[in-house]
Enzyme design. Structure first.
Site, short mmCIF file in Angstrom:
data_model
loop_
_atom_site.label_atom_id
_atom_site.label_comp_id
_atom_site.label_asym_id
_atom_site.label_seq_id
_atom_site.Cartn_x
_atom_site.Cartn_y
_atom_site.Cartn_z
CB SER A 182 -0.94 0.00 1.19
OG SER A 182 -0.20 -0.12 2.39
CG HIS A 210 -4.37 -1.19 -0.67
ND1 HIS A 210 -4.90 0.07 -0.73
CD2 HIS A 210 -3.88 -1.34 0.58
CE1 HIS A 210 -4.72 0.68 0.43
NE2 HIS A 210 -4.10 -0.16 1.25
CE LYS A 241 -6.98 -0.99 2.96
NZ LYS A 241 -6.87 0.12 3.89
C1 LIG Z 1 -2.38 -4.76 3.42
C2 LIG Z 1 -3.40 -4.30 4.42
N1 LIG Z 1 -3.92 -5.19 5.27
C3 LIG Z 1 -4.85 -4.84 6.17
C4 LIG Z 1 -5.27 -3.54 6.30
C5 LIG Z 1 -6.27 -3.20 7.35
O1 LIG Z 1 -7.54 -3.10 6.79
P1 LIG Z 1 -8.74 -2.50 7.64
O2 LIG Z 1 -8.70 -1.03 7.48
O3 LIG Z 1 -9.96 -3.15 7.07
O4 LIG Z 1 -8.51 -2.92 9.05
C6 LIG Z 1 -4.78 -2.58 5.42
C7 LIG Z 1 -5.25 -1.18 5.52
O5 LIG Z 1 -4.54 -0.24 5.61
C8 LIG Z 1 -3.81 -2.96 4.47
O6 LIG Z 1 -3.29 -2.07 3.63
#
Ligand SMILES: Cc1ncc(COP(=O)(O)O)c(C=O)c1O
Length: 394
Positions: A182, A210, A241
């Site tokens: 990300s 993502h 997202k």
């Molecule tokens: C690779 C990854 N995993 C997990 C998450 C966490 O997701 P959530 O916002 O649904 O907790 C994110 C969010 O930033 C992410 O980029």
């Protein structure tokens, strides 16, 4: 003398401010969209993960309202006791079908999905091979599992092979990688990683936070993008997202879903997603299944923006996705650039250490299907102006 127990925190915060690393959290007073009201100012939004514009989509809002009329608001219990509603099960069936897997289990967030899954699959005496740049929630899931963690070089299948060969003492093994990274927008070389996992009989897990709603046919994710159906044991996704709501999902074999319902601690000890969230997520699946229009528009916008930024002379790193980093180096420059963009009416966040490595501060531009060509052109003009003013481009 009475000891000041929090003096050390004040000192740490002061140090963050001095280094330009203190995160200033802005307040939004409008729904998500191409334009936002941020700290009272109407600005163009390039900071959210609202890839498809679903966070304020009328179909999702309507579905949430209707569900509250029939099911109320909260689940009032953890799922294994009295908190699983028919809506949770419907969402899980719909997500499994959308992604072409046997089963799916939902969690309160993507972060929770990782905290649930990794410790349920590996524990003391086991080994996890983890990409060096994996997301914080994977890192924390690995720590909670108490398994040995072997970090391999970012997106480097050769190093992964070497680390596997060098690790001979283990009970069970797991390979885990982000799908889309990300901070850089680059994509894991999943076909090579899946090949390695298969050769060695190692469980493979990909966090597609993502990529969900972004990669693959109509947003079906990274496994679909690479045509790897059946070769990845566990796909983690987030519904916060591209799906525009909140929640996490684990998709894969039925046996893994069954196991997580028995041993995933955030499933067993934390209340489930709320009613409006579940209903809105079901409406998001409906929209994605009906048409690829939003996903197509997202990619058109992202490609246009990236090309124009590169021809202006900006360094956009290694991105292969709608996430476009604008590499600036030092955190104070990134913060100054972000502040100037805000004055220009464009909201784009600066990221510094510890979110990205020291010396690799950047602005991160999040493209979205909601932006019009005019929105993009206005933003590009501001980037050109501020970039010249700060000596980033000539
Ligand atoms: C690779 C990854 N995993 C997990 C998450 C966490 O997701 P959530 O916002 O649904 O907790 C994110 C969010 O930033 C992410 O980029």
């Amino acid at each position: 003398m009475i000891e000041d127990k929090t003096a050390w925190i004040e000192a740490e915060i002061a140090s963050l401010r001095e280094q330009g690393l203190f995160a200033h959290i802005r307040t939004l007073s409008s729904p998500q969209g191409a334009w936002l009201v941020v700290d009272g100012q109407r600005v163009l939004n390039f900071s959210s993960n609202n890839y498809l514009g679903l966070a304020n989509h009328p179909r999702l809002v309507e579905a949430a309202k209707r569900a509250m009329d029939t099911h109320g608001v909260g689940p009032a219990a953890v799922r294994s006791i009295a908190g699983t509603m028919d809506l949770h099960l419907e969402l899980e069936e719909r997500l499994a079908r959308f992604k072409g897997v046997e089963a799916a289990v939902t969690f309160q967030s993507g972060f929770m999905a990782n905290l649930a899954t990794i410790p349920a699959l590996v524990g003391r005496g086991d080994v996890i091979f983890s990409d060096r740049l994996n997301h914080a929630s994977i890192i924390d899931g690995c720590r909670l599992s108490r398994a040995q963690v072997v970090a391999y070089e970012h997106n480097d299948p050769d190093d992964l092979r070497q680390q596997i060969a060098a690790t001979t003492e283990y009970r069970r093994r797991l390979i885990v990688t982000d799908g889309v990274f990300s901070m850089d927008g680059d994509i894991a070389p999943l076909p090579e990683i899946a090949q390695i996992a298969s050769e060695h009989g190692i469980l493979l897990m990909v966090d597609d936070a993502h990529g969900e709603g972004v990669l693959g046919r109509g947003g079906r994710g990274i496994v679909d993008h690479f045509g790897l159906h059946g070769q990845v044991d566990v796909e983690i996704g987030t519904l916060s997202k591209a799906f525009g709501v909140v929640g996490g999902v684990v998709a894969g074999n039925k046996v893994i879903a069954d196991w997580l319902r028995q041993r995933g601690r955030p499933f067993l000890f934390s209340s489930a997603m709320a009613v409006p969230d579940i209903a809105a997520n079901i409406a998001a699946v409906d929209l994605l299944e009906e048409s690829t229009e939003l996903v197509d528009r997202l990619w058109r916008n992202a490609e246009y923006f990236k090309q124009q930024m590169q021809s202006l002379g900006f360094d956009t790193g290694e991105t292969q996705t709608p996430i476009v980093p604008v590499m600036l180096g030092e955190a104070p420059l990134a913060q100054q650039f972000s502040r100037r963009m805000f004055e220009e009416g464009v909201f784009v966040m600066a990221l510094g250490f510890p979110t990205v490595p020291l010396g690799k501060a950047r602005l991160r531009v999040m493209n979205s299907a909601t932006h019009s060509r005019d929105d993009l052109d206005k933003t590009l003009e501001s980037f050109a102006r501020v970039g010249r003013e700060l000596g980033v481009i000539v």
